[in-house]
Motif scaffolding. Sequence first.
Motif, PDB file in Angstrom:
ATOM      1  N   SER A 159      -4.821  23.314 -15.752  1.00  0.00           N
ATOM      2  CA  SER A 159      -5.506  22.475 -16.732  1.00  0.00           C
ATOM      3  C   SER A 159      -7.016  22.457 -16.532  1.00  0.00           C
ATOM      4  O   SER A 159      -7.731  21.844 -17.313  1.00  0.00           O
ATOM      5  CB  SER A 159      -4.965  21.043 -16.669  1.00  0.00           C
ATOM      6  OG  SER A 159      -5.312  20.447 -15.434  1.00  0.00           O
ATOM      7  N   GLN A 160      -7.500  23.109 -15.512  1.00  0.00           N
ATOM      8  CA  GLN A 160      -8.955  23.070 -15.259  1.00  0.00           C
ATOM      9  C   GLN A 160      -9.668  24.255 -15.810  1.00  0.00           C
ATOM     10  O   GLN A 160      -9.373  25.311 -15.957  1.00  0.00           O
ATOM     11  CB  GLN A 160      -9.209  22.972 -13.766  1.00  0.00           C
ATOM     12  CG  GLN A 160      -8.755  21.655 -13.264  1.00  0.00           C
ATOM     13  CD  GLN A 160      -9.419  21.307 -11.940  1.00  0.00           C
ATOM     14  OE1 GLN A 160     -10.220  22.055 -11.415  1.00  0.00           O
ATOM     15  NE2 GLN A 160      -9.089  20.155 -11.433  1.00  0.00           N
ATOM     16  N   TRP A 176      -2.046  21.192 -12.437  1.00  0.00           N
ATOM     17  CA  TRP A 176      -3.423  20.710 -12.267  1.00  0.00           C
ATOM     18  C   TRP A 176      -4.403  21.877 -12.251  1.00  0.00           C
ATOM     19  O   TRP A 176      -5.460  21.813 -12.874  1.00  0.00           O
ATOM     20  CB  TRP A 176      -3.515  19.900 -10.976  1.00  0.00           C
ATOM     21  CG  TRP A 176      -4.884  19.386 -10.703  1.00  0.00           C
ATOM     22  CD1 TRP A 176      -5.497  18.323 -11.294  1.00  0.00           C
ATOM     23  CD2 TRP A 176      -5.822  19.917  -9.763  1.00  0.00           C
ATOM     24  NE1 TRP A 176      -6.747  18.164 -10.793  1.00  0.00           N
ATOM     25  CE2 TRP A 176      -6.976  19.126  -9.839  1.00  0.00           C
ATOM     26  CE3 TRP A 176      -5.784  20.988  -8.871  1.00  0.00           C
ATOM     27  CZ2 TRP A 176      -8.099  19.375  -9.058  1.00  0.00           C
ATOM     28  CZ3 TRP A 176      -6.881  21.217  -8.093  1.00  0.00           C
ATOM     29  CH2 TRP A 176      -8.042  20.429  -8.182  1.00  0.00           C
TER      30      TRP A 176
END
Length: 91
Positions: A90-91, A87
Motif C-alpha cells: 500500500s505504500q 502494508w
Amino acid sequence: MSTVRQTSTLAIVSLVSGILGWTLLPLLGTIAAIISGHMARGEIRRMPDRLEGDGLAVAGLILGWVAVAFWVLGLIVLFAFFGGLFWLGSQ
C-alpha cells in the motif's frame, strides 16, 4: 483385600488423541485430547479407589494444549506476514 485399579479409558483416549493431533488428525485429535483429558481427570478424581491413569490424561492435555498454542502462534505469524505484505504494497 485391596481392589485392583483400572486405567481410565478416557485417559488412554486423551493420550492417543494427543498423539494423533500431532500426526494424522491435527484439528480433531487436538480437540479430542483436550476434552477427553479433562473428562478423564474428573472421572479419576471422582473414583480414585477404582481408576488410575492421571498421568496419561495429563500427557494428553499437554499435547493438546501445546498444539493449540502452536496453532495460535502460527495464525499470528500468518496474519503478521500477510499484514506486512499488505502494508508494503500500500505504500
